[in-house]
Design a protein around this motif. Structure first.
Motif, PDB file in Angstrom:
ATOM      1  N   THR A  97       0.859  -1.169   0.000  1.00 47.42           N
ATOM      2  CA  THR A  97       0.000   0.000   0.000  1.00 47.42           C
ATOM      3  C   THR A  97       0.897   1.221   0.000  1.00 47.42           C
ATOM      4  OG1 THR A  97      -1.703  -1.181   1.222  1.00 47.42           O
ATOM      5  CG2 THR A  97      -1.828   1.212   1.202  1.00 47.42           C
ATOM      6  N   ALA A  98       0.829   2.008  -1.060  1.00 41.12           N
ATOM      7  CA  ALA A  98       1.703   3.165  -1.164  1.00 41.12           C
ATOM      8  C   ALA A  98       1.257   4.238  -0.193  1.00 41.12           C
ATOM      9  CB  ALA A  98       1.684   3.696  -2.594  1.00 41.12           C
ATOM     10  N   THR A  99       2.177   4.748   0.574  1.00 42.72           N
ATOM     11  CA  THR A  99       1.862   5.854   1.468  1.00 42.72           C
ATOM     12  C   THR A  99       2.336   7.177   0.893  1.00 42.72           C
ATOM     13  OG1 THR A  99       3.914   5.436   2.695  1.00 42.72           O
ATOM     14  CG2 THR A  99       1.910   4.394   3.500  1.00 42.72           C
ATOM     15  N   ALA A 100       3.170   7.141  -0.152  1.00 43.59           N
ATOM     16  CA  ALA A 100       3.601   8.358  -0.816  1.00 43.59           C
ATOM     17  C   ALA A 100       4.098   7.995  -2.204  1.00 43.59           C
ATOM     18  CB  ALA A 100       4.711   9.052  -0.028  1.00 43.59           C
ATOM     19  N   THR A 101       3.617   8.694  -3.226  1.00 43.68           N
ATOM     20  CA  THR A 101       4.049   8.429  -4.593  1.00 43.68           C
ATOM     21  C   THR A 101       4.272   9.745  -5.322  1.00 43.68           C
ATOM     22  OG1 THR A 101       1.799   8.362  -5.482  1.00 43.68           O
ATOM     23  CG2 THR A 101       2.743   6.269  -4.716  1.00 43.68           C
ATOM     24  N   THR A 102       5.084   9.674  -6.367  1.00 44.96           N
ATOM     25  CA  THR A 102       5.265  10.809  -7.256  1.00 44.96           C
ATOM     26  C   THR A 102       5.377  10.279  -8.668  1.00 44.96           C
ATOM     27  OG1 THR A 102       6.554  12.829  -7.613  1.00 44.96           O
ATOM     28  CG2 THR A 102       7.791  10.826  -7.128  1.00 44.96           C
ATOM     29  N   ALA A 103       4.975  11.089  -9.648  1.00 41.30           N
ATOM     30  CA  ALA A 103       4.940  10.653 -11.037  1.00 41.30           C
ATOM     31  C   ALA A 103       6.078  11.276 -11.830  1.00 41.30           C
ATOM     32  CB  ALA A 103       3.602  11.008 -11.669  1.00 41.30           C
ATOM     33  N   LEU A 104       6.493  10.572 -12.882  1.00 44.99           N
ATOM     34  CA  LEU A 104       7.486  11.070 -13.827  1.00 44.99           C
ATOM     35  C   LEU A 104       6.836  11.181 -15.198  1.00 44.99           C
ATOM     36  CD1 LEU A 104      10.802   9.080 -13.145  1.00 44.99           C
ATOM     37  CD2 LEU A 104      10.449  11.537 -12.875  1.00 44.99           C
ATOM     38  N   ARG A 105       7.171  12.245 -15.935  1.00 49.08           N
ATOM     39  CA  ARG A 105       6.604  12.456 -17.250  1.00 49.08           C
ATOM     40  C   ARG A 105       7.704  12.653 -18.283  1.00 49.08           C
ATOM     41  NH1 ARG A 105       1.288  13.612 -17.600  1.00 49.08           N
ATOM     42  NH2 ARG A 105       1.531  15.028 -19.397  1.00 49.08           N
ATOM     43  N   ALA A 106       7.437  12.150 -19.489  1.00 51.78           N
ATOM     44  CA  ALA A 106       8.325  12.355 -20.629  1.00 51.78           C
ATOM     45  C   ALA A 106       7.448  12.507 -21.864  1.00 51.78           C
ATOM     46  CB  ALA A 106       9.285  11.182 -20.805  1.00 51.78           C
ATOM     47  N   ALA A 107       7.808  13.416 -22.734  1.00 49.66           N
ATOM     48  CA  ALA A 107       7.051  13.674 -23.958  1.00 49.66           C
ATOM     49  C   ALA A 107       5.578  13.945 -23.666  1.00 49.66           C
ATOM     50  CB  ALA A 107       7.192  12.499 -24.932  1.00 49.66           C
ATOM     51  N   GLY A 108       5.307  14.597 -22.535  1.00 49.74           N
ATOM     52  CA  GLY A 108       3.949  14.962 -22.193  1.00 49.74           C
ATOM     53  C   GLY A 108       3.099  13.842 -21.638  1.00 49.74           C
ATOM     54  N   ARG A 109       3.710  12.694 -21.321  1.00 53.87           N
ATOM     55  CA  ARG A 109       2.954  11.544 -20.832  1.00 53.87           C
ATOM     56  C   ARG A 109       3.554  11.053 -19.513  1.00 53.87           C
ATOM     57  NH1 ARG A 109       3.109   8.242 -26.631  1.00 53.87           N
ATOM     58  NH2 ARG A 109       3.083  10.152 -27.893  1.00 53.87           N
ATOM     59  N   THR A 110       2.726  10.540 -18.650  1.00 55.31           N
ATOM     60  CA  THR A 110       3.219   9.913 -17.425  1.00 55.31           C
ATOM     61  C   THR A 110       3.803   8.559 -17.782  1.00 55.31           C
ATOM     62  OG1 THR A 110       1.605  11.052 -16.040  1.00 55.31           O
ATOM     63  CG2 THR A 110       2.602   9.053 -15.140  1.00 55.31           C
ATOM     64  N   VAL A 111       5.082   8.350 -17.448  1.00 51.96           N
ATOM     65  CA  VAL A 111       5.769   7.118 -17.830  1.00 51.96           C
ATOM     66  C   VAL A 111       6.235   6.310 -16.621  1.00 51.96           C
ATOM     67  CG1 VAL A 111       6.493   7.924 -20.101  1.00 51.96           C
ATOM     68  CG2 VAL A 111       7.928   8.429 -18.095  1.00 51.96           C
ATOM     69  N   ALA A 112       6.115   6.858 -15.414  1.00 47.88           N
ATOM     70  CA  ALA A 112       6.551   6.112 -14.230  1.00 47.88           C
ATOM     71  C   ALA A 112       5.949   6.725 -12.979  1.00 47.88           C
ATOM     72  CB  ALA A 112       8.078   6.094 -14.113  1.00 47.88           C
ATOM     73  N   HIS A 113       5.766   5.884 -11.980  1.00 46.80           N
ATOM     74  CA  HIS A 113       5.389   6.336 -10.642  1.00 46.80           C
ATOM     75  C   HIS A 113       6.438   5.823  -9.655  1.00 46.80           C
ATOM     76  CE1 HIS A 113       1.440   6.883 -12.574  1.00 46.80           C
ATOM     77  NE2 HIS A 113       1.218   7.761 -11.618  1.00 46.80           N
ATOM     78  N   CYS A 114       6.842   6.675  -8.744  1.00 46.61           N
ATOM     79  CA  CYS A 114       7.783   6.282  -7.700  1.00 46.61           C
ATOM     80  C   CYS A 114       7.041   6.187  -6.374  1.00 46.61           C
ATOM     81  CB  CYS A 114       8.921   7.286  -7.583  1.00 46.61           C
ATOM     82  SG  CYS A 114      10.100   6.881  -6.269  1.00 46.61           S
ATOM     83  N   THR A 115       7.096   5.026  -5.762  1.00 45.95           N
ATOM     84  CA  THR A 115       6.564   4.843  -4.415  1.00 45.95           C
ATOM     85  C   THR A 115       7.709   5.092  -3.448  1.00 45.95           C
ATOM     86  OG1 THR A 115       4.924   3.230  -5.146  1.00 45.95           O
ATOM     87  CG2 THR A 115       5.513   3.205  -2.815  1.00 45.95           C
ATOM     88  N   THR A 116       7.593   6.145  -2.667  1.00 44.75           N
ATOM     89  CA  THR A 116       8.709   6.541  -1.808  1.00 44.75           C
ATOM     90  C   THR A 116       8.663   5.896  -0.431  1.00 44.75           C
ATOM     91  OG1 THR A 116       7.455   8.518  -1.183  1.00 44.75           O
ATOM     92  CG2 THR A 116       9.065   8.749  -2.959  1.00 44.75           C
ATOM     93  N   ARG A 117       7.458   5.639   0.080  1.00 47.48           N
ATOM     94  CA  ARG A 117       7.342   5.049   1.418  1.00 47.48           C
ATOM     95  C   ARG A 117       6.369   3.871   1.373  1.00 47.48           C
ATOM     96  NH1 ARG A 117       7.109  10.723   2.684  1.00 47.48           N
ATOM     97  NH2 ARG A 117       9.059  11.437   3.641  1.00 47.48           N
ATOM     98  N   PRO A 118       6.794   2.730   0.822  1.00 47.96           N
ATOM     99  CA  PRO A 118       5.896   1.591   0.689  1.00 47.96           C
ATOM    100  C   PRO A 118       5.635   0.905   2.030  1.00 47.96           C
ATOM    101  CG  PRO A 118       8.091   0.974  -0.008  1.00 47.96           C
ATOM    102  CD  PRO A 118       8.133   2.455   0.276  1.00 47.96           C
ATOM    103  N   ALA A 119       4.417   0.428   2.202  1.00 50.74           N
ATOM    104  CA  ALA A 119       4.078  -0.373   3.383  1.00 50.74           C
ATOM    105  C   ALA A 119       4.308  -1.837   3.028  1.00 50.74           C
ATOM    106  CB  ALA A 119       2.626  -0.132   3.785  1.00 50.74           C
ATOM    107  N   LEU A 120       5.472  -2.344   3.411  1.00 51.60           N
ATOM    108  CA  LEU A 120       5.870  -3.698   3.062  1.00 51.60           C
ATOM    109  C   LEU A 120       6.345  -4.442   4.306  1.00 51.60           C
ATOM    110  CD1 LEU A 120       7.978  -2.982  -0.156  1.00 51.60           C
ATOM    111  CD2 LEU A 120       5.756  -4.114  -0.096  1.00 51.60           C
TER     112      LEU A 120
END
Length: 282
Positions: A3-26
């Motif tokens: 369960t992601a507790t914090a995420t951020t998105a990455l964009r290239a060429a005007g499109r979202t190409v990745a999400h980073c989960t910074t504080r995963p509940a694992l």
């Protein structure tokens, strides 16, 4: 599932190409750490996998190390010389301490690697998404890791601990498992056996409608052999400790940079090499 507790998105060429989960509940035995997933091609095809049944501690794109002075920052069992894989209570955590910069096309974050209540390493990580063509972009990831423990440390792998061929640890990309194993090749080699353990400028993995080309973007990174799996599961990493442990003296720092081309379609050798040249020069 996490369960992601914090995420951020990455964009290239005007499109979202990745999400980073910074504080995963694992669970602790997954060695919780920030990771990128889903990572997609520009056409939207997912090229990462998390928590797969075959290796539930594989987390998309991450920096994972199985042995930091006996502490496990990879997840799962620990390979012990003379005993094999063993369940140990030795797992560490990479804690996201915060962003220095967070833009749509990239971020800079600070992390602490802790285990047993002790802060062993401090990491400065830079991640950027760079558009290359209408069908390809590049993920540029640099990690600078400092020994803040106050004593000398070393980084190992199952290979340095007695398991031949298992020199994983460092940058690692878990790709999606499909009906057929992906094709893998390098500048002058074809197949898993030929590229695994090779010191090459780049290595490519091509699946059903997608291609990934991994390149060491510094001289030091290019000296690290590639860890490649295709038949058992699809994954590529750059080995920090292939034949011997990596010494990290007190106060010392090591730096690696891996640039990964993410493309739609199946690239041939010439196309892969051309995109790598463009990505590393960006």
């Amino acid at each position: 599932m996490s369960t992601a507790t914090a995420t951020t998105a990455l964009r290239a060429a005007g499109r979202t190409v990745a999400h980073c989960t910074t504080r995963p509940a694992l669970a602790a035995d997954h060695s919780p750490r920030p990771y990128l997933h889903p990572v997609t091609t520009l056409a939207g095809r997912t090229v990462t996998e998390v928590l797969p049944e075959d290796h539930v501690h594989h987390l998309g794109v991450s920096v994972a190390v199985p042995d930091v002075d006996g502490r496990n920052f990879w997840g799962g069992r620990t390979f012990v010389r003379g005993r094999g894989p063993v369940e140990l209570d030795n797992h560490g955590v990479q804690r996201h301490d915060g962003f220095k910069l967070c833009d749509p096309d990239g971020f800079v974050e600070e992390l602490s690697w802790t285990a047993g209540g002790e802060r062993l390493l401090a990491e400065h990580r830079t991640v950027a998404a760079v558009a290359l063509t209408d069908t390809a972009w590049a993920l540029d990831l640099t990690f600078s890791v400092a020994n803040v423990s106050g004593r000398d440390l070393s980084i190992g792998s199952p290979a340095t601990n007695g398991r031949p061929g298992a020199a994983y640890g460092g940058f690692f990309w878990r790709a999606p498992k499909e009906a057929a194993p992906p094709e893998v090749f390098g500048p002058g080699a074809d197949g898993e056996e030929a590229v695994h353990g090779a010191r090459a400028d780049w290595v490519a993995m091509c699946g059903d409608g997608w291609s990934l080309v991994f390149a060491g973007a510094t001289e030091t990174t290019r000296r690290d052999p590639w860890f490649v799996r295709a038949a058992e599961y699809p994954g590529v990493g750059s080995s920090l400790a292939y034949g011997e442990r990596l010494a990290v003296p007190a106060g010392g720092t090591f730096v690696r940079r891996v640039v990964t081309v993410v493309a739609d379609g199946r690239l041939d050798r010439d196309a892969a090499a051309a995109l790598v040249r463009r990505a590393v020069a960006s």
